[in-house]
Design a protein around this motif. Structure first.
Motif, PDB file in Angstrom:
ATOM      1  N   ALA A  36      47.334  38.404  53.024  1.00 29.21           N
ATOM      2  CA  ALA A  36      47.023  36.999  52.760  1.00 29.21           C
ATOM      3  C   ALA A  36      48.302  36.208  52.515  1.00 29.21           C
ATOM      4  CB  ALA A  36      46.087  36.880  51.563  1.00 29.21           C
ATOM      5  N   PHE A  37      49.246  36.817  51.828  1.00 29.77           N
ATOM      6  CA  PHE A  37      50.597  36.280  51.651  1.00 29.77           C
ATOM      7  C   PHE A  37      51.484  37.466  51.297  1.00 29.77           C
ATOM      8  CE2 PHE A  37      48.616  35.993  47.475  1.00 29.77           C
ATOM      9  CZ  PHE A  37      49.594  36.469  46.612  1.00 29.77           C
ATOM     10  N   PRO A  38      52.773  37.367  51.487  1.00 34.26           N
ATOM     11  CA  PRO A  38      53.654  38.516  51.249  1.00 34.26           C
ATOM     12  C   PRO A  38      53.476  39.095  49.844  1.00 34.26           C
ATOM     13  CG  PRO A  38      54.851  36.787  52.375  1.00 34.26           C
ATOM     14  CD  PRO A  38      53.525  36.205  52.009  1.00 34.26           C
ATOM     15  N   GLY A  39      53.170  40.380  49.801  1.00 37.98           N
ATOM     16  CA  GLY A  39      52.998  41.055  48.525  1.00 37.98           C
ATOM     17  C   GLY A  39      51.577  41.076  48.010  1.00 37.98           C
ATOM     18  N   ALA A  40      50.637  40.435  48.721  1.00 37.51           N
ATOM     19  CA  ALA A  40      49.250  40.394  48.248  1.00 37.51           C
ATOM     20  C   ALA A  40      48.593  41.759  48.317  1.00 37.51           C
ATOM     21  CB  ALA A  40      48.443  39.389  49.069  1.00 37.51           C
ATOM     22  N   GLY A  41      48.986  42.571  49.290  1.00 38.35           N
ATOM     23  CA  GLY A  41      48.392  43.888  49.432  1.00 38.35           C
ATOM     24  C   GLY A  41      46.998  43.820  50.027  1.00 38.35           C
ATOM     25  N   THR A  42      46.217  44.868  49.805  1.00 36.76           N
ATOM     26  CA  THR A  42      44.856  44.939  50.344  1.00 36.76           C
ATOM     27  C   THR A  42      43.852  45.018  49.199  1.00 36.76           C
ATOM     28  OG1 THR A  42      44.708  47.355  50.410  1.00 36.76           O
ATOM     29  CG2 THR A  42      45.783  46.263  52.278  1.00 36.76           C
ATOM     30  N   ALA A  43      42.591  44.902  49.547  1.00 40.69           N
ATOM     31  CA  ALA A  43      41.526  45.005  48.540  1.00 40.69           C
ATOM     32  C   ALA A  43      41.387  46.444  48.072  1.00 40.69           C
ATOM     33  CB  ALA A  43      40.216  44.510  49.124  1.00 40.69           C
ATOM     34  N   GLU A  44      40.999  46.598  46.802  1.00 43.15           N
ATOM     35  CA  GLU A  44      40.781  47.927  46.231  1.00 43.15           C
ATOM     36  C   GLU A  44      39.313  48.173  45.911  1.00 43.15           C
ATOM     37  OE1 GLU A  44      43.111  50.209  46.063  1.00 43.15           O
ATOM     38  OE2 GLU A  44      44.593  48.803  46.890  1.00 43.15           O
ATOM     39  N   ASN A  45      38.497  47.130  45.976  1.00 45.23           N
ATOM     40  CA  ASN A  45      37.066  47.289  45.709  1.00 45.23           C
ATOM     41  C   ASN A  45      36.291  46.261  46.532  1.00 45.23           C
ATOM     42  OD1 ASN A  45      36.963  44.750  44.154  1.00 45.23           O
ATOM     43  ND2 ASN A  45      38.060  45.910  42.563  1.00 45.23           N
ATOM     44  N   GLY A  46      34.971  46.347  46.462  1.00 44.12           N
ATOM     45  CA  GLY A  46      34.136  45.487  47.291  1.00 44.12           C
ATOM     46  C   GLY A  46      34.340  44.007  47.038  1.00 44.12           C
ATOM     47  N   GLN A  47      34.434  43.606  45.766  1.00 43.83           N
ATOM     48  CA  GLN A  47      34.617  42.186  45.472  1.00 43.83           C
ATOM     49  C   GLN A  47      35.956  41.687  45.991  1.00 43.83           C
ATOM     50  OE1 GLN A  47      32.849  39.602  44.580  1.00 43.83           O
ATOM     51  NE2 GLN A  47      34.726  38.379  44.748  1.00 43.83           N
ATOM     52  N   GLU A  48      36.982  42.491  45.859  1.00 41.44           N
ATOM     53  CA  GLU A  48      38.278  42.072  46.382  1.00 41.44           C
ATOM     54  C   GLU A  48      38.236  41.952  47.906  1.00 41.44           C
ATOM     55  OE1 GLU A  48      41.517  44.449  45.019  1.00 41.44           O
ATOM     56  OE2 GLU A  48      41.414  43.678  42.958  1.00 41.44           O
ATOM     57  N   TYR A  49      37.450  42.814  48.555  1.00 39.69           N
ATOM     58  CA  TYR A  49      37.321  42.695  50.014  1.00 39.69           C
ATOM     59  C   TYR A  49      36.671  41.363  50.394  1.00 39.69           C
ATOM     60  CZ  TYR A  49      35.540  43.095  54.720  1.00 39.69           C
ATOM     61  OH  TYR A  49      35.249  42.825  56.034  1.00 39.69           O
ATOM     62  N   ILE A  50      35.605  40.993  49.654  1.00 44.24           N
ATOM     63  CA  ILE A  50      34.939  39.712  49.935  1.00 44.24           C
ATOM     64  C   ILE A  50      35.914  38.560  49.743  1.00 44.24           C
ATOM     65  CG2 ILE A  50      33.109  38.138  49.184  1.00 44.24           C
ATOM     66  CD1 ILE A  50      31.458  40.614  48.414  1.00 44.24           C
ATOM     67  N   ALA A  51      36.686  38.620  48.658  1.00 41.71           N
ATOM     68  CA  ALA A  51      37.661  37.560  48.391  1.00 41.71           C
ATOM     69  C   ALA A  51      38.714  37.506  49.490  1.00 41.71           C
ATOM     70  CB  ALA A  51      38.314  37.793  47.029  1.00 41.71           C
ATOM     71  N   GLU A  52      39.200  38.670  49.908  1.00 39.59           N
ATOM     72  CA  GLU A  52      40.224  38.701  50.955  1.00 39.59           C
ATOM     73  C   GLU A  52      39.674  38.178  52.279  1.00 39.59           C
ATOM     74  OE1 GLU A  52      43.488  41.862  52.779  1.00 39.59           O
ATOM     75  OE2 GLU A  52      41.475  42.572  52.245  1.00 39.59           O
ATOM     76  N   SER A  53      38.417  38.513  52.580  1.00 39.26           N
ATOM     77  CA  SER A  53      37.835  38.064  53.852  1.00 39.26           C
ATOM     78  C   SER A  53      37.664  36.550  53.888  1.00 39.26           C
ATOM     79  CB  SER A  53      36.488  38.751  54.086  1.00 39.26           C
ATOM     80  OG  SER A  53      35.523  38.323  53.137  1.00 39.26           O
ATOM     81  N   HIS A  54      37.493  35.934  52.717  1.00 38.31           N
ATOM     82  CA  HIS A  54      37.409  34.476  52.649  1.00 38.31           C
ATOM     83  C   HIS A  54      38.791  33.832  52.709  1.00 38.31           C
ATOM     84  CE1 HIS A  54      33.223  34.579  50.527  1.00 38.31           C
ATOM     85  NE2 HIS A  54      33.116  34.573  51.845  1.00 38.31           N
ATOM     86  N   ALA A  55      39.748  34.455  52.043  1.00 38.64           N
ATOM     87  CA  ALA A  55      41.089  33.866  51.953  1.00 38.64           C
ATOM     88  C   ALA A  55      41.945  34.172  53.178  1.00 38.64           C
ATOM     89  CB  ALA A  55      41.789  34.368  50.691  1.00 38.64           C
TER      90      ALA A  55
END
Length: 436
Positions: A216-235
């Motif tokens: 999403a931006f340098p250093g953001a990394g990837t999601a570690e759980n389902g909610q973070e995946y949803i947030a990442e897919s939106h952002a």
């Protein structure tokens, strides 16, 4: 109609009683046969005229404060009354005919005025300040449903779209196919299992991703759980693209979905938390807390990119997608036309879900098609019709009901005019018009 006649009789019963007395008098007292016929004829004409007049008054009484735009009917009835009375009083026929003509002109002018779009005055709606953080999960979910669909309970309505514009691309019910984006039924469970475990997602190893965007931006990394995946897919929709839903020609490496915290959608973190809460609760699953959801978005949206709170606006779908002050390319972006259509001259408009919009050439051909059921006679009228009532003509081989039917309400008249003006000039093989 029956109620109108009853109202007319209740208003004019003294007049009708008088006419009944005149009828009896003419029938009994007038002995000369010719004179009796004249008298009875005049009473008959008077009765018809009186009925028309009372109907006009009753109609006017019932319609004055209504929005049915039928007040000219009263004037037409009075016009007919005047001409009838010209027969009843032949010595004053000219006067009644002049009056009838005046009422006829008034009826025509008022009818034209009522035919024009009406603007109702009134006070602006009260300002509603929403404190998302203090809401219960159900209250948050209700606000989320408003943001997605435009109102509570509207998730079952065809074409319901709110500020988030999610239904323009996603399906939300089992068995429905989302042609632009995946069906979101079961997303909370699917996010933490299928998506994170997909080798292409490359959990914990953003550098190993083979998508248009690795983080999403340098250093953001990837999601570690389902909610973070949803947030990442939106952002960051292009950080992971579900197979089959990428931009055509990118081999599913780029998503057509915009980052919804950025223009034109610009949901705040609080609004995103409400949306996610609805996604959980509608599945019968307990949602993470408000703070946990917001924190998941903060991981993928740097502070500089976070939309400011719009505390002076309620959540929901009453806002226009575009108000007409924007340039036409921005209007196309805000209405998400670019996700489905190829539009020459508009950056990013390479969609293939709908037909290419070269309407300066295509509109005339489509209006001549034997399957065309619309009423447009000109290119601008056809484009307007296709925006407001897209099912009036469906270009083959594209299916009906793919294009939402909400743009007549979600785009201002000025925004639609800019779209119409632009597309009217787009012709096959010719340079696109200038953006304005």
């Amino acid at each position: 109609m029956g109620d109108l006649v009853k109202e007319a009789l209740s208003i004019g019963w003294p007049l009708f009683a008088l006419l009944a007395c005149l009828f009896v008098y003419s029938l009994v007292s007038v002995k000369d046969g010719a004179a009796k016929k004249r008298a009875l004829f005049k009473v008959f004409i008077g009765t018809i005229s009186a009925l028309l007049l009372m109907l006009a008054i009753a109609h006017y009484k019932g319609s004055f404060y209504e929005a049915n735009r039928m007040l000219p009917v009263s004037l037409v009835l009075i016009t007919a009354t005047c001409f009838m009375m010209g027969i009843y009083f032949p010595n004053h026929a000219a006067l009644f005919k002049i009056g009838g003509f005046m009422f006829f002109v008034a009826a025509g002018l008022s009818g034209y005025g009522n035919w024009l779009p009406q603007v109702e005055g009134g006070f602006p709606p009260p300002v509603v300040v929403l404190d998302f953080q203090s809401m219960s999960s159900q209250q948050l979910a209700d606000e989320g449903e408003k943001i997605i669909f435009g109102g509570i309970g509207k998730n079952k309505e065809q074409g319901a779209v709110g500020k988030g514009q999610c239904p323009l691309c996603h399906a939300f019910h089992a068995g429905m196919l989302g042609e632009r984006a995946p069906n979101l039924v079961g997303l909370p469970a699917r996010a933490g299992k299928e998506r994170l475990e997909d080798p292409k997602y490359s959990k914990g190893k953003a550098a190993g991703r083979d998508f248009a965007q690795k983080e999403a931006f340098p250093g953001a990394g990837t999601a570690e759980n389902g909610q973070e995946y949803i947030a990442e897919s939106h952002a960051c929709p292009s950080c992971f693209v579900v197979a089959g839903y990428g931009v055509k020609g990118t081999n599913d490496k780029e998503s057509p979905m915009p980052a919804i915290h950025k223009p034109p959608i610009s949901l705040s973190l609080e609004e995103l938390a409400a949306v996610d809460t609805w996604l959980y609760l509608r599945e019968g699953v307990d949602a993470p807390s408000f703070d946990e959801i917001v924190k998941s978005y903060e991981k993928f949206i740097p502070e500089a990119d976070r939309p400011k709170k719009q505390e002076d606006k309620p959540a929901g779908g009453s806002d226009l997608m575009a108000d007409g002050t924007e340039t036409v390319d921005v209007i196309f972006q805000k209405a998400q036309c670019v996700a489905c259509h190829t539009i020459p001259g508009i950056p990013g408009a390479k969609g293939t879900i709908g037909p290419a919009l070269e309407e300066g050439t295509n509109a005339l051909l489509r209006m001549k098609d034997k399957d065309y059921k619309g009423s447009a006679k000109t290119v601008p009228d056809y484009i307007m019709e296709s925006i407001v009532t897209p099912s009036a003509y469906v270009v083959k081989p594209f299916p009906d009901n793919t294009m939402p039917k909400i743009f007549g309400q979600k785009l201002s008249a000025g925004a639609i005019k800019k779209i119409v003006d632009y597309l009217s000039q787009v012709k096959t093989g010719s340079p696109p018009p200038k953006i304005s």
